[in-house]
Design a protein around this motif. Structure first.
Motif, PDB file in Angstrom:
ATOM      1  N   LYS A   9       1.924  -1.453   3.042  1.00  7.98           N
ATOM      2  CA  LYS A   9       1.324  -2.104   2.512  1.00  7.98           C
ATOM      3  C   LYS A   9      -0.091  -1.507   1.563  1.00  7.98           C
ATOM      4  N   ILE A  11      -3.254  -2.090   1.027  1.00  6.66           N
ATOM      5  CA  ILE A  11      -5.164  -2.393   0.964  1.00  6.66           C
ATOM      6  C   ILE A  11      -6.206  -1.750   0.078  1.00  6.66           C
ATOM      7  N   LEU A  28     -10.862   5.390   5.680  1.00  9.05           N
ATOM      8  CA  LEU A  28      -9.800   4.376   6.164  1.00  9.05           C
ATOM      9  C   LEU A  28      -8.089   5.607   5.853  1.00  9.05           C
ATOM     10  N   HIS A 105       1.611   3.222   2.629  1.00 10.18           N
ATOM     11  CA  HIS A 105       0.716   2.155   2.324  1.00 10.18           C
ATOM     12  C   HIS A 105      -0.360   2.652   1.988  1.00 10.18           C
ATOM     13  N   ILE A 107      -4.386   2.758  -0.316  1.00 15.92           N
ATOM     14  CA  ILE A 107      -5.043   2.470  -0.187  1.00 15.92           C
ATOM     15  C   ILE A 107      -6.162   2.505  -1.372  1.00 15.92           C
ATOM     16  N   VAL A 208     -13.375  -1.671   9.427  1.00 16.50           N
ATOM     17  CA  VAL A 208     -12.102  -1.850   8.526  1.00 16.50           C
ATOM     18  C   VAL A 208     -10.940  -1.483   9.207  1.00 16.50           C
ATOM     19  N   ARG A 211      -9.245  -4.327  11.351  1.00 14.74           N
ATOM     20  CA  ARG A 211      -9.074  -5.211  10.614  1.00 14.74           C
ATOM     21  C   ARG A 211      -7.648  -4.970  10.134  1.00 14.74           C
ATOM     22  N   THR A 212      -7.680  -3.773  10.315  1.00 14.56           N
ATOM     23  CA  THR A 212      -5.859  -3.312   9.246  1.00 14.56           C
ATOM     24  C   THR A 212      -4.961  -3.368  10.404  1.00 14.56           C
ATOM     25  N   LYS A 213      -5.731  -3.207  11.604  1.00 16.28           N
ATOM     26  CA  LYS A 213      -5.006  -3.222  12.781  1.00 16.28           C
ATOM     27  C   LYS A 213      -4.409  -4.605  12.547  1.00 16.28           C
TER      28      LYS A 213
END
Ligand code: TYD
Length: 255
Positions: A9, A11, A28, A105, A107, A208, A211-213
């Motif tokens: 993902k 982010i 994060l 992922h 970031i 953060v 919301r990521t979860k």
């Protein structure tokens, strides 16, 4: 903007200079890695690629004339916008997409929302969107909203030099641009979360992470058989994990 169908993902963390987005991006990544044993990768724009290197020289007023080293050679706003878009294309090709493809992922500390907010100081929003239209759309963007006087105060305590966009008047404009661009992108269906970035670091980090979860849970629930799906096993690990503690954050900041 194209949709991310890779297993990793994307982010993005955004904000005015001094809003703390770099600290939050690093925390994060640390949360993903330490707690989840998951693969996450920190990156930033301007990138470490060749176009990013030129942009960094311009931003720090170090790009000089080859004949007169004292003469500063700024780039005009349209060239800057094109250079940021070119750097992004290179960043995607060489760094971001290969990681996402491998299920890592990514970031990113700044991405095209920075171009929309900063370059629209001088240029038309529509054109900036156009030159970024082939960039991969992020799965989630955080915008850390911090009043510009606080940003300036934070920068003064952390830096010895002032970059191109860092005076108070400029930051006020960029903040208004961010708010307007976010509204437009949300209307176009992008997931963007505005977070009050003037709160303590640990509180912002916890927002953060939570919301990521939610984002990863939504991908797991999608169950649409595409490569974007997050596995049940991954999800169980993620959901069971709390944000970093204050002492973990402090040790990260000292190290
Ligand atoms: P830098 O010092 O590298 O980042 P930060 O202040 O976030 O630690 O500076 C990046 C600067 O470049 C920042 O002022 C925002 C600006 N910028 C743009 O104007 N457009 C863009 O597309 C990007 C990625 C950054």
């Amino acid at each position: 903007m194209t949709v991310n169908t890779y297993p990793g993902k994307l982010i993005v963390l955004e904000g005015l200079d001094g809003s703390g987005q770099t600290t939050q991006a690093q925390l994060l990544v640390k949360w993903f890695q330490d707690k989840r044993g998951q693969l996450a990768y920190y990156t930033k724009e301007p990138s470490d690629g060749p176009v990013g290197a030129i942009l960094k020289l311009v931003l720090s007023h170090r790009l000089t004339s080859p004949t007169d080293k004292r003469e500063h050679r700024p780039l005009d706003p349209a060239t800057m916008a094109l250079a940021f878009a070119a750097d992004r294309a290179d960043h995607l090709h060489h760094e971001i997409v290969p990681k996402l493809r491998d299920g890592v992922h990514v970031i990113s500390d700044r991405y095209y929302l920075s171009s929309l907010a900063y370059q629209s100081i001088d240029l038309e929003y529509k054109w900036i969107r156009e030159i970024n239209q082939h960039a991969l759309g992020p799965d989630l963007t955080f915008f850390f909203d911090v009043p510009p006087p606080i940003c300036v105060k934070r920068m003064q305590s952390q830096r010895w030099h002032v970059e191109l966009y860092e005076d108070l008047h400029m930051l006020e404009k960029v903040r208004r641009n961010y708010q307007e661009c976010i509204r437009q992108l949300q209307l176009a269906g992008e997931k963007i979360e505005a977070v009050d970035g003037s709160q303590p670091v640990a509180e912002v980090h916890s927002i953060v992470v939570n919301r990521t979860k939610q984002l990863l849970r939504a991908f797991a629930a999608a169950n649409d058989g595409t490569r974007s799906r997050v596995s049940e096993e991954q999800l169980a690990l993620i959901m069971g994990t709390e944000p970093l503690t204050e002492s973990e954050i402090a040790s990260h900041q000292e190290g």
